[in-house]
Design an enzyme around this catalytic site. Structure first.
Site, PDB file in Angstrom:
ATOM      1  N   THR A  49       0.896  -1.091  -0.206  1.00 11.53           N
ATOM      2  CA  THR A  49       0.229  -0.041  -0.032  1.00 11.53           C
ATOM      3  C   THR A  49       1.106   0.947  -0.227  1.00 11.53           C
ATOM      4  O   THR A  49       0.644   2.009  -1.112  1.00 11.53           O
ATOM      5  CB  THR A  49      -1.061  -0.135   1.670  1.00 11.53           C
ATOM      6  OG1 THR A  49      -1.782  -1.490   1.004  1.00 11.53           O
ATOM      7  CG2 THR A  49      -2.058   1.424   1.133  1.00 11.53           C
ATOM      8  N   TYR A 112     -12.629  -4.704  -3.336  1.00 13.68           N
ATOM      9  CA  TYR A 112     -13.823  -3.921  -4.017  1.00 13.68           C
ATOM     10  C   TYR A 112     -14.716  -5.515  -3.909  1.00 13.68           C
ATOM     11  O   TYR A 112     -15.661  -4.963  -3.734  1.00 13.68           O
ATOM     12  CB  TYR A 112     -13.588  -3.728  -5.548  1.00 13.68           C
ATOM     13  CG  TYR A 112     -14.833  -3.307  -6.264  1.00 13.68           C
ATOM     14  CD1 TYR A 112     -15.435  -1.944  -5.438  1.00 13.68           C
ATOM     15  CD2 TYR A 112     -15.408  -3.461  -6.918  1.00 13.68           C
ATOM     16  CE1 TYR A 112     -16.566  -1.718  -6.830  1.00 13.68           C
ATOM     17  CE2 TYR A 112     -16.149  -3.126  -7.776  1.00 13.68           C
ATOM     18  CZ  TYR A 112     -16.717  -2.649  -7.286  1.00 13.68           C
ATOM     19  OH  TYR A 112     -17.693  -1.898  -7.948  1.00 13.68           O
ATOM     20  N   TYR A 138      -2.669 -10.483   4.097  1.00 16.48           N
ATOM     21  CA  TYR A 138      -2.629  -9.330   4.503  1.00 16.48           C
ATOM     22  C   TYR A 138      -3.502  -8.559   5.005  1.00 16.48           C
ATOM     23  O   TYR A 138      -4.969  -9.014   4.051  1.00 16.48           O
ATOM     24  CB  TYR A 138      -1.964  -8.109   3.299  1.00 16.48           C
ATOM     25  CG  TYR A 138      -2.154  -7.003   3.763  1.00 16.48           C
ATOM     26  CD1 TYR A 138      -2.346  -6.208   5.239  1.00 16.48           C
ATOM     27  CD2 TYR A 138      -1.207  -6.084   2.550  1.00 16.48           C
ATOM     28  CE1 TYR A 138      -2.478  -5.080   5.060  1.00 16.48           C
ATOM     29  CE2 TYR A 138      -1.571  -4.211   2.562  1.00 16.48           C
ATOM     30  CZ  TYR A 138      -2.118  -4.125   4.024  1.00 16.48           C
ATOM     31  OH  TYR A 138      -1.499  -2.106   4.034  1.00 16.48           O
ATOM     32  N   LYS A 166      -0.169 -10.168   8.313  1.00 12.61           N
ATOM     33  CA  LYS A 166       0.100  -8.393   8.777  1.00 12.61           C
ATOM     34  C   LYS A 166      -1.264  -8.539   8.918  1.00 12.61           C
ATOM     35  O   LYS A 166      -2.268  -8.364   7.993  1.00 12.61           O
ATOM     36  CB  LYS A 166       0.201  -8.481   7.612  1.00 12.61           C
ATOM     37  CG  LYS A 166       0.537  -6.700   7.910  1.00 12.61           C
ATOM     38  CD  LYS A 166       0.638  -5.347   6.804  1.00 12.61           C
ATOM     39  CE  LYS A 166       0.694  -4.284   7.024  1.00 12.61           C
ATOM     40  NZ  LYS A 166       1.838  -3.275   5.659  1.00 12.61           N
ATOM     41  N   ILE A 208       5.620  -4.008   9.813  1.00 15.61           N
ATOM     42  CA  ILE A 208       5.023  -4.733   8.468  1.00 15.61           C
ATOM     43  C   ILE A 208       4.494  -2.278   8.436  1.00 15.61           C
ATOM     44  O   ILE A 208       3.720  -2.179   8.648  1.00 15.61           O
ATOM     45  CB  ILE A 208       4.737  -5.006   7.338  1.00 15.61           C
ATOM     46  CG1 ILE A 208       4.729  -6.226   7.620  1.00 15.61           C
ATOM     47  CG2 ILE A 208       4.647  -4.144   5.964  1.00 15.61           C
ATOM     48  CD1 ILE A 208       4.497  -7.030   6.599  1.00 15.61           C
TER      49      ILE A 208
END
Length: 296
Positions: A49, A112, A138, A166, A208
């Site tokens: 990201t 989405y 994640y 994560k 992270i």
């Protein structure tokens, strides 16, 4: 078989991607990576990201992963962001990352689409089937619209290539439940800089981090202090950096960290639409906090 040791312990930088209007600035990228390693960071995550993986072209995404792997040269583990809402593309990126020598992949929940829990299990297992390196799940529902439930982690932990999480849900109760169910089967990392010490206290392996873009040495040190039994000192660092962490998330990531790294001379304050540079008032507050910490 599962890895016997974690992919990494301590702090992994979710590294920015220095961009200009012409594309990725590889000269600055190399300089930033070298500084991170010299500062004692424990691992590097590329094209997550914070690295603006979602606005890179396919060619840029792959070149960035390969570049970081080559630049790091085995000094620390490199984890490539390969998640997508298109499963076939996530598999392609995962296979590519394996081929070019990444040590692991970070796979965000498909955004989405808002998959069911069963859909998450099937998707992650399929991606992991195509991975030659450890897969870190994640979970960041604030961005993707879907949460990995603790019971779902139990099912995912059965796959030999899925080795870590994560966890960026921010829901400590759910995170405690996850530790209770899979803490001995999956390595769990904080995905939020304001929850590093709390998650380490539950048995987490590290973080992270966005913060470590600015403070690689200090973020790694905070983890090491805790792991060496110096809990009070680690907790003090967590609290001391609270205002800076808040400033780094006062607008959507990676807008503030890009502004911060531009102040430090590691990139232009340039982002691709729909992301825009930090608003003037927030920028001034971030700069003042960085000055207060002696960062600039």
């Amino acid at each position: 078989m599962k890895r016997e040791t974690p992919l990494f312990q301590g702090a992994a930088t979710a590294i920015i991607t220095p961009l200009t209007e012409r594309g990725i600035d590889y000269k600055q990228f190399e300089r930033l990576i070298t500084w991170q390693i010299d500062s004692g960071i424990d691992a590097i995550v590329v094209c997550g990201t914070t690295g603006e993986g979602s606005t890179l072209t396919d060619a840029e995404h792959k070149k960035a992963i390969e570049f970081v792997v080559k630049t790091v040269g085995g000094a620390v583990p490199v984890i490539a962001g390969t998640g997508s809402n298109e499963t076939v593309y996530a598999i392609e990126l995962t296979e590519f990352s394996t081929k070019v020598g990444a040590d692991g992949v970070l796979v965000v929940t498909p955004y989405y689409n808002k998959a069911t829990q069963n859909g998450l299990v099937l998707t992650y297992n399929l991606i992991a089937d195509h991975s030659g390196v450890p897969v870190v799940l994640y979970n960041v529902p604030s961005r993707t619209g879907v949460n990995i439930e603790p019971a779902t982690y139990v099912r995912l932990a059965e796959h030999p290539m899925i080795t870590g999480i994560k966890e960026a849900s921010g829901n400590l109760s759910k995170i405690v439940e996850t530790f209770s169910l899979v803490g001995d089967k999956l390595d769990i990392y904080s995905g939020n800089d304001d929850q590093v010490v709390p998650i380490l206290s539950l048995g987490g392996k590290g973080v992270i981090s966005v913060l470590s873009n600015l403070l690689p040495k200090e973020t790694s040190e905070m983890c090491k202090l805790y792991m060496n039994g110096k809990v009070a000192q680690a907790a003090k660092m967590q609290c001391d950096y609270f205002s800076l962490i808040n400033a780094l998330f006062c607008e959507v990531n990676p807008i503030p960290v890009k502004a911060a790294m531009s102040l430090m001379g590691y990139c232009e304050n340039y982002l691709r639409l729909p992301l825009t540079p930090m608003e003037e008032g927030n920028f001034a507050k971030l700069k003042a906090i960085m000055e207060g910490h002696g960062i600039i």
